[in-house]
Design a protein around this motif. Sequence first.
Motif, PDB file in Angstrom:
ATOM      1  N   THR A 291      29.581  35.133  63.891  1.00  7.98           N
ATOM      2  CA  THR A 291      28.938  34.793  62.612  1.00  7.98           C
ATOM      3  C   THR A 291      28.084  33.529  62.640  1.00  7.98           C
ATOM      4  O   THR A 291      27.350  33.274  61.679  1.00  7.98           O
ATOM      5  CB  THR A 291      29.993  34.635  61.496  1.00  7.98           C
ATOM      6  OG1 THR A 291      30.822  33.498  61.785  1.00  7.98           O
ATOM      7  CG2 THR A 291      30.873  35.873  61.397  1.00  7.98           C
ATOM      8  N   ALA A 292      28.156  32.733  63.697  1.00  9.26           N
ATOM      9  CA  ALA A 292      27.359  31.501  63.741  1.00  9.26           C
ATOM     10  C   ALA A 292      25.862  31.822  63.736  1.00  9.26           C
ATOM     11  O   ALA A 292      25.444  32.943  64.047  1.00  9.26           O
ATOM     12  CB  ALA A 292      27.719  30.689  64.987  1.00  9.26           C
TER      13      ALA A 292
ATOM     14  N   SER B  12      28.705  48.274  64.744  1.00  6.31           N
ATOM     15  CA  SER B  12      30.077  48.782  64.741  1.00  6.31           C
ATOM     16  C   SER B  12      30.965  47.785  65.473  1.00  6.31           C
ATOM     17  O   SER B  12      30.516  47.097  66.395  1.00  6.31           O
ATOM     18  CB  SER B  12      30.151  50.148  65.440  1.00  6.31           C
ATOM     19  OG  SER B  12      29.339  51.099  64.796  1.00  6.31           O
ATOM     20  N   PHE B  13      32.237  47.740  65.088  1.00  9.98           N
ATOM     21  CA  PHE B  13      33.164  46.772  65.663  1.00  9.98           C
ATOM     22  C   PHE B  13      34.462  47.475  66.042  1.00  9.98           C
ATOM     23  O   PHE B  13      35.040  48.204  65.236  1.00  9.98           O
ATOM     24  CB  PHE B  13      33.459  45.661  64.652  1.00  9.98           C
ATOM     25  CG  PHE B  13      34.436  44.612  65.124  1.00  9.98           C
ATOM     26  CD1 PHE B  13      33.984  43.465  65.751  1.00  9.98           C
ATOM     27  CD2 PHE B  13      35.800  44.775  64.921  1.00  9.98           C
ATOM     28  CE1 PHE B  13      34.876  42.485  66.175  1.00  9.98           C
ATOM     29  CE2 PHE B  13      36.705  43.803  65.345  1.00  9.98           C
ATOM     30  CZ  PHE B  13      36.235  42.659  65.968  1.00  9.98           C
TER      31      PHE B  13
ATOM     32  N   MET C   5      35.784  38.266  74.988  1.00  9.54           N
ATOM     33  CA  MET C   5      37.127  37.924  75.430  1.00  9.54           C
ATOM     34  C   MET C   5      37.283  36.420  75.292  1.00  9.54           C
ATOM     35  O   MET C   5      36.997  35.646  76.206  1.00  9.54           O
ATOM     36  CB  MET C   5      37.374  38.369  76.874  1.00  9.54           C
ATOM     37  CG  MET C   5      38.768  38.022  77.393  1.00  9.54           C
ATOM     38  SD  MET C   5      40.109  38.610  76.360  1.00  9.54           S
ATOM     39  CE  MET C   5      40.593  40.104  77.217  1.00  9.54           C
ATOM     40  N   VAL C   6      37.681  35.998  74.089  1.00  8.59           N
ATOM     41  CA  VAL C   6      37.799  34.581  73.759  1.00  8.59           C
ATOM     42  C   VAL C   6      39.210  34.313  73.229  1.00  8.59           C
ATOM     43  O   VAL C   6      39.950  35.244  72.920  1.00  8.59           O
ATOM     44  CB  VAL C   6      36.709  34.154  72.747  1.00  8.59           C
ATOM     45  CG1 VAL C   6      35.324  34.278  73.376  1.00  8.59           C
ATOM     46  CG2 VAL C   6      36.775  34.982  71.472  1.00  8.59           C
ATOM     47  N   PRO C   7      39.625  33.024  73.125  1.00  6.10           N
ATOM     48  CA  PRO C   7      41.043  32.737  72.917  1.00  6.10           C
ATOM     49  C   PRO C   7      41.656  33.131  71.582  1.00  6.10           C
ATOM     50  O   PRO C   7      42.800  33.584  71.539  1.00  6.10           O
ATOM     51  CB  PRO C   7      41.112  31.212  73.107  1.00  6.10           C
ATOM     52  CG  PRO C   7      39.942  30.880  73.954  1.00  6.10           C
ATOM     53  CD  PRO C   7      38.871  31.828  73.517  1.00  6.10           C
ATOM     54  N   ASP C   8      40.940  32.964  70.451  1.00  2.00           N
ATOM     55  CA  ASP C   8      41.650  33.068  69.170  1.00  2.00           C
ATOM     56  C   ASP C   8      40.720  33.579  68.075  1.00  2.00           C
ATOM     57  O   ASP C   8      39.513  33.748  68.277  1.00  2.00           O
ATOM     58  CB  ASP C   8      42.205  31.687  68.797  1.00  2.00           C
ATOM     59  CG  ASP C   8      43.434  31.758  67.905  1.00  2.00           C
ATOM     60  OD1 ASP C   8      43.707  32.825  67.329  1.00  2.00           O
ATOM     61  OD2 ASP C   8      44.111  30.722  67.765  1.00  2.00           O
ATOM     62  N   SER C   9      41.305  33.776  66.904  1.00  4.35           N
ATOM     63  CA  SER C   9      40.568  34.333  65.760  1.00  4.35           C
ATOM     64  C   SER C   9      39.354  33.497  65.396  1.00  4.35           C
ATOM     65  O   SER C   9      38.265  34.034  65.140  1.00  4.35           O
ATOM     66  CB  SER C   9      41.499  34.444  64.546  1.00  4.35           C
ATOM     67  OG  SER C   9      42.610  35.264  64.814  1.00  4.35           O
ATOM     68  N   THR C  10      39.520  32.179  65.360  1.00  2.00           N
ATOM     69  CA  THR C  10      38.405  31.316  64.978  1.00  2.00           C
ATOM     70  C   THR C  10      37.262  31.404  65.985  1.00  2.00           C
ATOM     71  O   THR C  10      36.096  31.305  65.613  1.00  2.00           O
ATOM     72  CB  THR C  10      38.862  29.854  64.851  1.00  2.00           C
ATOM     73  OG1 THR C  10      39.532  29.464  66.053  1.00  2.00           O
ATOM     74  CG2 THR C  10      39.841  29.703  63.684  1.00  2.00           C
ATOM     75  N   ASP C  11      37.606  31.604  67.265  1.00  2.00           N
ATOM     76  CA  ASP C  11      36.573  31.734  68.300  1.00  2.00           C
ATOM     77  C   ASP C  11      35.777  33.021  68.097  1.00  2.00           C
ATOM     78  O   ASP C  11      34.549  33.033  68.239  1.00  2.00           O
ATOM     79  CB  ASP C  11      37.215  31.732  69.683  1.00  2.00           C
ATOM     80  CG  ASP C  11      37.995  30.467  69.956  1.00  2.00           C
ATOM     81  OD1 ASP C  11      37.388  29.393  70.014  1.00  2.00           O
ATOM     82  OD2 ASP C  11      39.228  30.553  70.088  1.00  2.00           O
ATOM     83  N   VAL C  12      36.475  34.116  67.777  1.00  2.00           N
ATOM     84  CA  VAL C  12      35.788  35.384  67.526  1.00  2.00           C
ATOM     85  C   VAL C  12      34.846  35.243  66.333  1.00  2.00           C
ATOM     86  O   VAL C  12      33.675  35.659  66.388  1.00  2.00           O
ATOM     87  CB  VAL C  12      36.806  36.516  67.276  1.00  2.00           C
ATOM     88  CG1 VAL C  12      36.101  37.788  66.782  1.00  2.00           C
ATOM     89  CG2 VAL C  12      37.584  36.812  68.548  1.00  2.00           C
ATOM     90  N   GLU C  13      35.336  34.657  65.256  1.00  2.00           N
ATOM     91  CA  GLU C  13      34.499  34.489  64.063  1.00  2.00           C
ATOM     92  C   GLU C  13      33.257  33.661  64.378  1.00  2.00           C
ATOM     93  O   GLU C  13      32.148  33.993  63.941  1.00  2.00           O
ATOM     94  CB  GLU C  13      35.304  33.841  62.951  1.00  2.00           C
ATOM     95  CG  GLU C  13      36.381  34.742  62.375  1.00  2.00           C
ATOM     96  CD  GLU C  13      36.979  34.186  61.104  1.00  2.00           C
ATOM     97  OE1 GLU C  13      36.360  34.330  60.036  1.00  2.00           O
ATOM     98  OE2 GLU C  13      38.078  33.592  61.182  1.00  2.00           O
ATOM     99  N   LYS C  14      33.435  32.589  65.145  1.00  2.00           N
ATOM    100  CA  LYS C  14      32.290  31.731  65.466  1.00  2.00           C
ATOM    101  C   LYS C  14      31.283  32.471  66.329  1.00  2.00           C
ATOM    102  O   LYS C  14      30.066  32.420  66.070  1.00  2.00           O
ATOM    103  CB  LYS C  14      32.771  30.474  66.180  1.00  2.00           C
ATOM    104  CG  LYS C  14      31.645  29.495  66.498  1.00  2.00           C
ATOM    105  CD  LYS C  14      32.179  28.220  67.133  1.00  2.00           C
ATOM    106  CE  LYS C  14      31.044  27.248  67.443  1.00  2.00           C
ATOM    107  NZ  LYS C  14      31.556  25.998  68.078  1.00  2.00           N
TER     108      LYS C  14
ATOM    109  N   MET D  32      36.024  41.187  60.361  1.00  2.00           N
ATOM    110  CA  MET D  32      34.884  41.209  61.280  1.00  2.00           C
ATOM    111  C   MET D  32      34.286  42.613  61.370  1.00  2.00           C
ATOM    112  O   MET D  32      33.066  42.762  61.537  1.00  2.00           O
ATOM    113  CB  MET D  32      35.300  40.715  62.661  1.00  2.00           C
ATOM    114  CG  MET D  32      35.630  39.221  62.726  1.00  2.00           C
ATOM    115  SD  MET D  32      34.237  38.140  62.263  1.00  2.00           S
ATOM    116  CE  MET D  32      34.606  37.812  60.522  1.00  2.00           C
ATOM    117  N   ALA D  33      35.115  43.636  61.251  1.00  2.00           N
ATOM    118  CA  ALA D  33      34.592  45.010  61.244  1.00  2.00           C
ATOM    119  C   ALA D  33      33.716  45.236  60.017  1.00  2.00           C
ATOM    120  O   ALA D  33      32.640  45.852  60.103  1.00  2.00           O
ATOM    121  CB  ALA D  33      35.745  46.009  61.273  1.00  2.00           C
ATOM    122  N   ASP D  34      34.168  44.745  58.870  1.00  2.00           N
ATOM    123  CA  ASP D  34      33.373  44.878  57.638  1.00  2.00           C
ATOM    124  C   ASP D  34      32.065  44.099  57.750  1.00  2.00           C
ATOM    125  O   ASP D  34      30.995  44.580  57.339  1.00  2.00           O
ATOM    126  CB  ASP D  34      34.180  44.376  56.438  1.00  2.00           C
ATOM    127  CG  ASP D  34      35.348  45.285  56.091  1.00  2.00           C
ATOM    128  OD1 ASP D  34      35.342  46.458  56.528  1.00  2.00           O
ATOM    129  OD2 ASP D  34      36.271  44.820  55.384  1.00  2.00           O
TER     130      ASP D  34
END
Length: 297
Positions: A76-77, A115-116, A64-73, A105-107
Motif C-alpha cells: 500500500t505504500a 487478485s490476492f 515473503m516478508v516477516p509480518d503483517s505490517t511489512d505486507v501492508e507497507k 489486503m485481498a479487498d
Amino acid sequence: MATIAFIGLGVMGSPMSINMVRAGHTVVGYNRTPARSAELVKVGGSAAASIAQAVPDADIVALMVPDSTDVEKVLTADDGVFAHATPHTVIVDFSSIRPDVAVRMADAALAHGHSFLDAPVSGGEEGAIAGTLSIMVGGDDAAFATATPVLEAVGGTVAHVGPSGSGQLVKAANQLMVAANIEALAEALVFLEAHDVDTAAAVRVLAGGLAGSSVLDHKAHRMLRRDFAPGARIDLHHKDLGIVTAAARDAGVITPIGSLMATLMASARANGDGGLDHGALFRGVERLSGRLREASD
C-alpha cells in the motif's frame, strides 16, 4: 511461464525465487538489502532497485516478508505494489500474517484491479531449498488457477483451502502443531539425557514408532548437538502463536496447549533466544531443569 516479481529474498524467499527460475519462470527480485539478490542473479534471475522497478511487467508478484505490517507497507505504500503493478496482476503472499490482514489486503487488491492469494508455507529453509514446501492457499479460484504453476515450482504439497484468509488460518493451525511437537521432543530429549540414555539410539527407535514425525526427523539431532542456527526463528514463531491465540479468542475456541506454547515461546525470546531456530525451545526445557549448556565440542 510467468514473469514474477519476488519481494523479500531472505532465508525462505531467496531459495524460493531460485526454484522459480529453475522451473523456467522469469524472476525479478527485490530486497531491502540489495546483496540478498546475488544468489538469484547467479542462477539467471535479475535484481531490481525498488518495488516500483520490480513489479510493472510482472504477471505475478510474490511476497515473503516477516509480518503483517511489512505486507501492508509493501502493498500500500506510495512506492508499493498497488501503485505500480499492471492491472490484473496476481499477488501471492507467502508470508505468515494475521488472517484479518489477509482479508483486508485481498479487498484492497481487488479495489486496485488485482487478485490476492494468501499462501503461507511450511517446511522451513530445507523445504524452501528443496522445493518441497507445503503451501496452504486462500483466495479466488481463478487467481489460484493462474498461480498454480508458480506455486508448484516451490511446493511439494499445494492446497486451495478456502476464501481469503483461509491460508493464514491453516498456517496458524500448522504453527500450533509444530510448536507443540518441538516442545514435546525437547522435553523427551532432556528427560532421556538426564537418565544417561543413548540418545542417538533412542531417536532412531522413536522415529520408527508412533512418536515418529517430521519434527523429530529434522530437529532431534540438531537439539542433541545444540545446533540452533536459525531456519524458522523463535521470533517469527512467537508472532505466529500470537496469531493463533488471537484467532482462537475471536472464534471462542479454547486452545490450552496453544496458550502454553505462546508463553514458552515468549519466555525463549525474553531469555535472548529470539534469533535462534525454534528448535531452541530445547534450551527453555534445559533452563527450567537447571541443565542449560551450550553446544558440545
